[in-house]
Scaffold this motif. Structure first.
Motif, PDB file in Angstrom:
ATOM      1  N   UNK A  13      52.153   9.129  -3.266  1.00  0.00           N
ATOM      2  CA  UNK A  13      51.099   8.348  -2.620  1.00  0.00           C
ATOM      3  C   UNK A  13      50.838   8.919  -1.223  1.00  0.00           C
ATOM      4  N   UNK A  14      49.556   9.089  -0.890  1.00  0.00           N
ATOM      5  CA  UNK A  14      49.171   9.642   0.410  1.00  0.00           C
ATOM      6  C   UNK A  14      48.191   8.703   1.107  1.00  0.00           C
ATOM      7  N   UNK A  15      48.335   8.603   2.436  1.00  0.00           N
ATOM      8  CA  UNK A  15      47.439   7.774   3.242  1.00  0.00           C
ATOM      9  C   UNK A  15      46.272   8.628   3.727  1.00  0.00           C
TER      10      UNK A  15
ATOM     11  N   UNK B  72      55.895   7.740   8.039  1.00  0.00           N
ATOM     12  CA  UNK B  72      55.305   8.718   8.950  1.00  0.00           C
ATOM     13  C   UNK B  72      56.217   9.950   8.991  1.00  0.00           C
ATOM     14  N   UNK B  73      55.627  11.125   8.765  1.00  0.00           N
ATOM     15  CA  UNK B  73      56.398  12.367   8.672  1.00  0.00           C
ATOM     16  C   UNK B  73      55.960  13.300   9.786  1.00  0.00           C
TER      17      UNK B  73
ATOM     18  N   UNK C 285      52.303   9.710   5.328  1.00  0.00           N
ATOM     19  CA  UNK C 285      51.307  10.167   6.310  1.00  0.00           C
ATOM     20  C   UNK C 285      51.935  11.288   7.128  1.00  0.00           C
ATOM     21  N   UNK C 286      51.348  12.482   7.048  1.00  0.00           N
ATOM     22  CA  UNK C 286      51.893  13.634   7.753  1.00  0.00           C
ATOM     23  C   UNK C 286      51.284  13.806   9.126  1.00  0.00           C
ATOM     24  N   UNK C 287      52.160  13.947  10.144  1.00  0.00           N
ATOM     25  CA  UNK C 287      51.730  14.208  11.515  1.00  0.00           C
ATOM     26  C   UNK C 287      52.033  15.672  11.814  1.00  0.00           C
TER      27      UNK C 287
END
Length: 288
Positions: A266-268, A66-67, A89-91
Motif C-alpha cells: 500500500x502506498x500513500x 513514514x520512510x 510514504x517515502x521521504x
C-alpha cells in the motif's frame, strides 16, 4: 470522536541526513502530541525515544509508515511490511528517489495533508520468484520492483529458455533477464531499454539484458501469467536477485518461476503528486 492515527518511523540508518530528518519529524509529532512508533531496525538511532516497538507491535498499531531514505530504503520497507496493509510514504533523502515522492522540504506539508485526510491509498503489485533444483524449491522471494537473472561473475553469455504459461517463447543468449512490476519499470528495466508503465496497470514486464539475438525485445504480459525460465549455461556464476536484496546462485538446469505475488504494498499518494508529474520532475521527461 476524532480518530488520531499512529505514525510509524523507519529510517536509513546509514544516512546521517535521514537520521537527522527523522529526528526532527519525531519532534514535530511530539509537539503535537501525536502517537508514533519507531520500527525496531531504526530505534537504535534515537536513544532517547521510548516509543520503539517490536515488528509485531508496529504491525498491529501503526496506521501509516513514514520512510526516510531513498528508493532502496523504501524497497526494504516493502519487503518487511508487504501484506500488513500499512500504507507507506517515502521521504526522499537519496538521489533520484522516484518512489520516495516527498522531498525533505515538503515533509511537514505532506504530514499536515495526511492528518487532514487529503490523500489516497493505492495498491502496488509485487512479484514472487522461486528457484527449483531437482524438483525442490530452494529459493523464494517477493519484490516490489523486479527479479533479475544475471551472469554474476560468469564472463560468458547466458543461454536462457523461457516460457509463458507452459508455452515455449524463445531461447536467447545475453547477459540476463529482468522480470519487473509496473513499479519496477522505471528502475533497472528502464536502463535496459524497457518501457515505462503506469504503476496502476495490472501487468508484468520482461526485459532482456543485452540480448545477442536482435529479435528479442521487451514484452508486457498479463500479471496472471506465469513465467518459467531455464538456464542452459554450462559455466557457473549465474544469480537471481529480488529488488537488489535477496539473492540465490543458479545452476544449469535450475527452473525459475516468476509470477504475481499474493502480497501487495500500500502506498500513500497526494493529489498534486501523480505518476505523470513525478515522471516529468524526476526523470526530466520532455526537458532538453
Amino acid at each position: 470522536m476524532i480518530y488520531i492515527p499512529t505514525i510509524g518511523i523507519m529510517v536509513n540508518t546509514g544516512k546521517k541526513k535521514a537520521i537527522e530528518l527523522g529526528n526532527r519529524f519525531l519532534e514535530f509529532l511530539q509537539d503535537r502530541s501525536l502517537p508514533y512508533l519507531v520500527e525496531p531496525g531504526s530505534a537504535g538511532c534515537y536513544k532517547g525515544v521510548n516509543r520503539a516497538g517490536s515488528f509485531e507491535e508496529v504491525q498491529e498499531k501503526v496506521d501509516y509508515l513514514f520512510i526516510f531514505g531513498g528508493d532502496g530504503t523504501l524497497l526494504r520497507a516493502a519487503g518487511k511490511f508487504c501484506g500488513t496493509g500499512i500504507p507507506l510514504l517515502g521521504i526522499n533523502v537519496g538521489s533520484l528517489g522516484f518512489m520516495t515522492v516527498i522531498e525533505a522540504d515538503f515533509l511537514y506539508e505532506a504530514a499536515e495533508e495526511l492528518l487532514a485526510g487529503n490523500f489516497t491509498i493505492t495498491s502496488r503489485m509485487m512479484i514472487a520468484s522461486s528457484v527449483y533444483r531437482d524438483g525442490e524449491k530452494i529459493y523464494c522471494s517477493h519484490g516490489l520492483n523486479d527479479a533479475v537473472i544475471s551472469r554474476g561473475d560468469n564472463q560468458n553469455l547466458l543461454r536462457l529458455n523461457f516460457y509463458i504459461d507452459e508455452e515455449f517463447i524463445a531461447e536467447y543468449q545475453g547477459d540476463g533477464m529482468i522480470a519487473a512490476t509496473p513499479t519496477g519499470s522505471t528502475a533497472y528495466s528502464l536502463s535496459a531499454g524497457g518501457p515505462i508503465i503506469n504503476p496502476g496497470l495490472d501487468v508484468m514486464l520482461l526485459t532482456p539484458i543485452c540480448p545477442h539475438n536482435l529479435y528479442i525485445r521487451p514484452m508486457v504480459i498479463r500479471s496472471d501469467e506465469q513465467v518459467r525460465i531455464k538456464p542452459r549455461t554450462k559455466s557457473g556464476g549465474m544469480r537471481i536477485s529480488t529488488d537488489g536484496r535477496s539473492t540465490c546462485s543458479l545452476s544449469n538446469n535450475d527452473e525459475i518461476i516468476v509470477e504475481r505475488s499474493d502480497n501487495e504494498v500500500k502506498m500513500i499518494h497526494f493529489p498534486d503528486r501523480n505518476f505523470y508529474r513525478i515522471l516529468r520532475d524526476k526523470m526530466k521527461l520532455g526537458k532538453f
